[in-house]
Scaffold this motif. Structure first.
Motif, PDB file in Angstrom:
ATOM      1  N   LEU A 194     -37.505  22.639  12.728  1.00 22.64           N
ATOM      2  CA  LEU A 194     -37.301  21.203  12.521  1.00 22.64           C
ATOM      3  C   LEU A 194     -37.531  20.846  11.053  1.00 22.64           C
ATOM      4  O   LEU A 194     -36.764  20.092  10.455  1.00 22.64           O
ATOM      5  CB  LEU A 194     -38.254  20.386  13.400  1.00 22.64           C
ATOM      6  CG  LEU A 194     -37.838  20.223  14.866  1.00 22.64           C
ATOM      7  CD1 LEU A 194     -38.949  19.573  15.675  1.00 22.64           C
ATOM      8  CD2 LEU A 194     -36.567  19.396  14.965  1.00 22.64           C
ATOM      9  N   LEU A 195     -38.583  21.409  10.476  1.00 17.82           N
ATOM     10  CA  LEU A 195     -38.884  21.142   9.074  1.00 17.82           C
ATOM     11  C   LEU A 195     -37.778  21.689   8.182  1.00 17.82           C
ATOM     12  O   LEU A 195     -37.321  21.009   7.257  1.00 17.82           O
ATOM     13  CB  LEU A 195     -40.228  21.778   8.690  1.00 17.82           C
ATOM     14  CG  LEU A 195     -40.682  21.555   7.247  1.00 17.82           C
ATOM     15  CD1 LEU A 195     -40.938  20.066   6.985  1.00 17.82           C
ATOM     16  CD2 LEU A 195     -41.923  22.365   6.928  1.00 17.82           C
ATOM     17  N   GLU A 196     -37.306  22.889   8.503  1.00 16.57           N
ATOM     18  CA  GLU A 196     -36.252  23.545   7.723  1.00 16.57           C
ATOM     19  C   GLU A 196     -34.985  22.699   7.695  1.00 16.57           C
ATOM     20  O   GLU A 196     -34.246  22.711   6.708  1.00 16.57           O
ATOM     21  CB  GLU A 196     -35.951  24.923   8.317  1.00 16.57           C
ATOM     22  CG  GLU A 196     -35.035  25.765   7.454  1.00 16.57           C
ATOM     23  CD  GLU A 196     -34.598  27.040   8.172  1.00 16.57           C
ATOM     24  OE1 GLU A 196     -34.627  28.105   7.539  1.00 16.57           O
ATOM     25  OE2 GLU A 196     -34.205  26.953   9.354  1.00 16.57           O
ATOM     26  N   GLY A 197     -34.769  21.950   8.794  1.00 15.43           N
ATOM     27  CA  GLY A 197     -33.591  21.088   8.884  1.00 15.43           C
ATOM     28  C   GLY A 197     -33.491  20.066   7.763  1.00 15.43           C
ATOM     29  O   GLY A 197     -32.433  19.513   7.488  1.00 15.43           O
ATOM     30  N   ASN A 198     -34.638  19.820   7.087  1.00 12.91           N
ATOM     31  CA  ASN A 198     -34.630  18.858   5.985  1.00 12.91           C
ATOM     32  C   ASN A 198     -34.148  19.453   4.675  1.00 12.91           C
ATOM     33  O   ASN A 198     -33.995  18.744   3.683  1.00 12.91           O
ATOM     34  CB  ASN A 198     -36.041  18.290   5.787  1.00 12.91           C
ATOM     35  CG  ASN A 198     -36.394  17.351   6.902  1.00 12.91           C
ATOM     36  OD1 ASN A 198     -35.875  16.256   6.978  1.00 12.91           O
ATOM     37  ND2 ASN A 198     -37.247  17.784   7.795  1.00 12.91           N
ATOM     38  N   LEU A 199     -33.980  20.784   4.664  1.00 15.99           N
ATOM     39  CA  LEU A 199     -33.470  21.414   3.455  1.00 15.99           C
ATOM     40  C   LEU A 199     -31.957  21.408   3.533  1.00 15.99           C
ATOM     41  O   LEU A 199     -31.363  22.152   4.289  1.00 15.99           O
ATOM     42  CB  LEU A 199     -33.964  22.872   3.370  1.00 15.99           C
ATOM     43  CG  LEU A 199     -35.393  23.086   2.963  1.00 15.99           C
ATOM     44  CD1 LEU A 199     -35.783  24.541   3.188  1.00 15.99           C
ATOM     45  CD2 LEU A 199     -35.616  22.705   1.506  1.00 15.99           C
ATOM     46  N   GLY A 200     -31.344  20.534   2.759  1.00 16.11           N
ATOM     47  CA  GLY A 200     -29.884  20.490   2.774  1.00 16.11           C
ATOM     48  C   GLY A 200     -29.316  21.714   2.093  1.00 16.11           C
ATOM     49  O   GLY A 200     -30.049  22.489   1.491  1.00 16.11           O
ATOM     50  N   ASP A 201     -27.992  21.862   2.172  1.00 18.65           N
ATOM     51  CA  ASP A 201     -27.378  23.035   1.535  1.00 18.65           C
ATOM     52  C   ASP A 201     -27.352  22.911   0.029  1.00 18.65           C
ATOM     53  O   ASP A 201     -27.269  23.898  -0.677  1.00 18.65           O
ATOM     54  CB  ASP A 201     -25.931  23.213   2.042  1.00 18.65           C
ATOM     55  CG  ASP A 201     -25.935  23.781   3.441  1.00 18.65           C
ATOM     56  OD1 ASP A 201     -25.083  23.372   4.247  1.00 18.65           O
ATOM     57  OD2 ASP A 201     -26.806  24.625   3.715  1.00 18.65           O
ATOM     58  N   ASN A 202     -27.372  21.672  -0.452  1.00 18.19           N
ATOM     59  CA  ASN A 202     -27.164  21.495  -1.884  1.00 18.19           C
ATOM     60  C   ASN A 202     -28.411  21.221  -2.691  1.00 18.19           C
ATOM     61  O   ASN A 202     -28.343  21.123  -3.902  1.00 18.19           O
ATOM     62  CB  ASN A 202     -26.179  20.346  -2.121  1.00 18.19           C
ATOM     63  CG  ASN A 202     -24.811  20.709  -1.603  1.00 18.19           C
ATOM     64  OD1 ASN A 202     -24.397  21.853  -1.731  1.00 18.19           O
ATOM     65  ND2 ASN A 202     -24.149  19.762  -0.987  1.00 18.19           N
ATOM     66  N   LYS A 203     -29.553  21.049  -2.020  1.00 19.22           N
ATOM     67  CA  LYS A 203     -30.717  20.751  -2.826  1.00 19.22           C
ATOM     68  C   LYS A 203     -31.730  21.885  -2.793  1.00 19.22           C
ATOM     69  O   LYS A 203     -32.007  22.453  -1.756  1.00 19.22           O
ATOM     70  CB  LYS A 203     -31.348  19.414  -2.435  1.00 19.22           C
ATOM     71  CG  LYS A 203     -31.349  19.076  -0.957  1.00 19.22           C
ATOM     72  CD  LYS A 203     -32.098  17.801  -0.667  1.00 19.22           C
ATOM     73  CE  LYS A 203     -32.615  17.853   0.781  1.00 19.22           C
ATOM     74  NZ  LYS A 203     -33.549  16.805   1.091  1.00 19.22           N
ATOM     75  N   LEU A 240     -36.020  28.552   4.771  1.00 15.39           N
ATOM     76  CA  LEU A 240     -37.394  28.197   4.421  1.00 15.39           C
ATOM     77  C   LEU A 240     -37.980  29.253   3.477  1.00 15.39           C
ATOM     78  O   LEU A 240     -38.686  28.929   2.517  1.00 15.39           O
ATOM     79  CB  LEU A 240     -38.224  28.109   5.698  1.00 15.39           C
ATOM     80  CG  LEU A 240     -39.295  27.030   5.826  1.00 15.39           C
ATOM     81  CD1 LEU A 240     -38.818  25.663   5.409  1.00 15.39           C
ATOM     82  CD2 LEU A 240     -39.784  26.994   7.271  1.00 15.39           C
ATOM     83  N   ILE A 241     -37.660  30.519   3.749  1.00 15.47           N
ATOM     84  CA  ILE A 241     -38.162  31.600   2.893  1.00 15.47           C
ATOM     85  C   ILE A 241     -37.509  31.533   1.512  1.00 15.47           C
ATOM     86  O   ILE A 241     -38.167  31.712   0.488  1.00 15.47           O
ATOM     87  CB  ILE A 241     -37.937  32.971   3.569  1.00 15.47           C
ATOM     88  CG1 ILE A 241     -38.772  33.073   4.854  1.00 15.47           C
ATOM     89  CG2 ILE A 241     -38.272  34.114   2.618  1.00 15.47           C
ATOM     90  CD1 ILE A 241     -40.285  33.026   4.644  1.00 15.47           C
ATOM     91  N   GLU A 242     -36.209  31.229   1.505  1.00 21.20           N
ATOM     92  CA  GLU A 242     -35.503  31.073   0.211  1.00 21.20           C
ATOM     93  C   GLU A 242     -36.151  29.957  -0.594  1.00 21.20           C
ATOM     94  O   GLU A 242     -36.378  30.085  -1.797  1.00 21.20           O
ATOM     95  CB  GLU A 242     -34.058  30.623   0.455  1.00 21.20           C
ATOM     96  CG  GLU A 242     -33.001  31.691   0.433  1.00 21.20           C
ATOM     97  CD  GLU A 242     -31.660  31.096   0.876  1.00 21.20           C
ATOM     98  OE1 GLU A 242     -30.993  31.762   1.694  1.00 21.20           O
ATOM     99  OE2 GLU A 242     -31.316  29.981   0.423  1.00 21.20           O
ATOM    100  N   TRP A 243     -36.435  28.839   0.079  1.00 18.57           N
ATOM    101  CA  TRP A 243     -37.087  27.692  -0.552  1.00 18.57           C
ATOM    102  C   TRP A 243     -38.464  28.088  -1.082  1.00 18.57           C
ATOM    103  O   TRP A 243     -38.836  27.750  -2.208  1.00 18.57           O
ATOM    104  CB  TRP A 243     -37.193  26.531   0.447  1.00 18.57           C
ATOM    105  CG  TRP A 243     -38.219  25.505   0.088  1.00 18.57           C
ATOM    106  CD1 TRP A 243     -38.069  24.446  -0.753  1.00 18.57           C
ATOM    107  CD2 TRP A 243     -39.580  25.467   0.549  1.00 18.57           C
ATOM    108  NE1 TRP A 243     -39.261  23.742  -0.855  1.00 18.57           N
ATOM    109  CE2 TRP A 243     -40.190  24.343  -0.053  1.00 18.57           C
ATOM    110  CE3 TRP A 243     -40.343  26.259   1.408  1.00 18.57           C
ATOM    111  CZ2 TRP A 243     -41.530  24.004   0.172  1.00 18.57           C
ATOM    112  CZ3 TRP A 243     -41.662  25.914   1.641  1.00 18.57           C
ATOM    113  CH2 TRP A 243     -42.247  24.788   1.019  1.00 18.57           C
TER     114      TRP A 243
END
Lengths: 222, 228
Positions: free
Chosen positions: A136-145, A185-188
């Motif tokens: 659910l948290l990961e869902g906040n990471l858009g593809d472009n940011k 999430l890991i990439e972030w």
């Protein structure tokens, strides 16, 4: 001039890590006072400055204490507002950041805790909740940011990257990898680790693992 | 101002919903209130708050804001008249701390003390926790009329449930968490708050509340006993 900044800290705490990362982002010098919470020896200072909860982190700015990690991060952002803004300027974006930071504390922290301190069915249920919450948290990471905060590292990034030091513990006790379920999430996380404020603050994952083994031993959970 | 969409989805007995509604009324914001039956959750609720499936849900021009304390800050940032939060960062940190402290420590302990119909020992423990928390909050009033100073602010709204819901919990649970000898400042604040012209016209009916919480405490007590 001459701000006096002291932080009551406990080195493994992901909550203290948030305050430290925020201070580093703002380039604020401070004195670190380590609490011996493993030995349950809370200092007189801690008891006096956070009498309601007796917990760390406690940020002491010119003698005045600020408690609760997310509250300290917001305080730091408001005091040292001249550089590295941590909260978004848009009220709706701010509300979103605060909602998800709260979510991390309500859902991810509590299920994560069970991963290393429980066994059997409770552990398995906690694992399901933990992974679902991460997704659910990961869902906040858009593809472009690059960050939760958008183009720049901010409040929600700080709220969660502080947990990175505990990933190895969660994965080892839970027998799973976060990457398998939440690769973004890991990439972030890796992107955040490239920031000095993060890499110089976070303890090593193996040190946290050793700490957890010790805690479990003390509480007869090994 | 062009017509804005301002909607609040809430539940008639929820103190969290009232925090938001009081804020809107204090700022003179026109809004639509929508009642949600939390025991029969609507598809709309599940769509707007999939994470927690709870009220209050605040909608402003299509944007959904959740969690009552977050909503209070959002409202204060959008409608700048009658400010609810102080300007000073340290004071802001203090009110945020006490609002969270009360939500974490006082609400649940008082509520579960009320619901501990079967277990006297658990009830006594919860009452102790609740009273210790209330003692801390008593200390924060420091001779002011309201936590916000001369007028109602964020912390008054966050703690407002104490003035009206906590006495109901005390009645339903046959307890006396609100001890006027131990908490004189809080008791006098309670009267001031509940009699404020905005607040007193926006409260749920007390008799219905007593019946509702009596039913809830029986159900919850039975569930707790089963799970032992």
């Amino acid at each position: 001039m001459g701000d006096e900044v002291v932080l009551l800290d406990f080195w493994p705490s992901m909550f203290c890590a948030r305050t430290k990362i925020a201070l580093a982002e703002k380039g604020v010098s401070y004195e670190l006072k380590e609490e011996d919470l493993l030995g349950n020896m809370k200092s007189q200072m801690l008891i006096e400055l956070n009498p309601a909860l007796k917990k760390v982190p406690v940020l002491i700015h010119n003698g005045k204490p600020v408690c609760e990690s997310l509250i300290t991060v917001e305080y730091i952002d408001e005091i040292w507002s001249d550089k590295a803004p941590l909260l978004p300027s848009d009220p709706y974006q701010r509300a979103q950041a605060k909602f998800w930071a709260d979510f991390i504390d309500n859902k991810i922290w509590s299920s994560g805790l069970k991963l290393w301190s429980t066994k059997g069915e409770i552990l398995e249920e906690a694992k399901v909740e933990f992974i679902e919450s991460l997704k659910l948290l990961e869902g906040n990471l858009g593809d472009n940011k690059p960050y939760f905060g958008g183009e720049t590292f901010g409040f929600l990034d700080i709220a969660f990257i502080s947990f990175y030091a505990w990933f190895y513990v969660y994965e080892t006790f839970g027998s799973f990898t976060i990457e398998a379920h939440c690769p973004k999430l890991i990439e972030w996380a890796k992107r955040c680790l490239q920031k000095e404020s993060v890499s110089k603050t976070l303890p090593e994952q193996l040190k946290i693992y050793d700490f957890v083994l010790l805690v479990n031993k003390i509480y007869g959970r090994d | 101002m062009a017509s804005e969409e301002v909607k609040l989805i809430g539940f008639w007995a929820s103190p969290y919903r009232f925090r938001v509604e009081w804020a809107l009324i204090l700022k003179g914001v026109e809004y639509e209130y929508i009642e949600e039956d939390i025991f029969n959750k609507s598809p709309r609720l599940l769509e707007l708050n999939p994470v927690y499936k709870k009220i209050p849900i605040f909608i402003h021009n299509g944007k959904v804001v959740l969690e009552s304390l977050v909503i209070l800050e959002y409202i204060d940032e959008i409608w700048k008249n009658n400010p609810l939060l102080p300007q000073d960062p340290y004071e802001r940190a203090m009110i945020r701390f006490w609002a969270k402290f009360a939500d974490d420590k006082l609400v649940l302990s008082a509520y579960f003390a009320m619901c501990s119909l079967e277990d006297e020992k658990v009830k006594a423990e919860k009452i102790t926790i609740a009273m210790e928390a209330l003692e801390r909050i008593e200390g924060e009033l420091k001779g002011k009329s309201f936590f916000g100073g001369e007028s109602i602010g964020y912390l008054d709204l966050a703690l407002g449930w104490i003035s009206y819901w906590l006495p109901v919990f005390d009645e339903v649970g046959s307890m006396k968490i609100i001890d006027p000898i131990k908490f004189p400042a809080i008791v006098s604040w309670m009267n001031r708050f509940a009699n404020h012209k905005v607040i007193k016209n926006k409260l749920p009916p007390r008799d219905k509340m007593v019946i509702y919480f009596q039913e809830r405490s029986k159900i919850i007590s039975a569930t707790l006993a089963k799970n032992k």
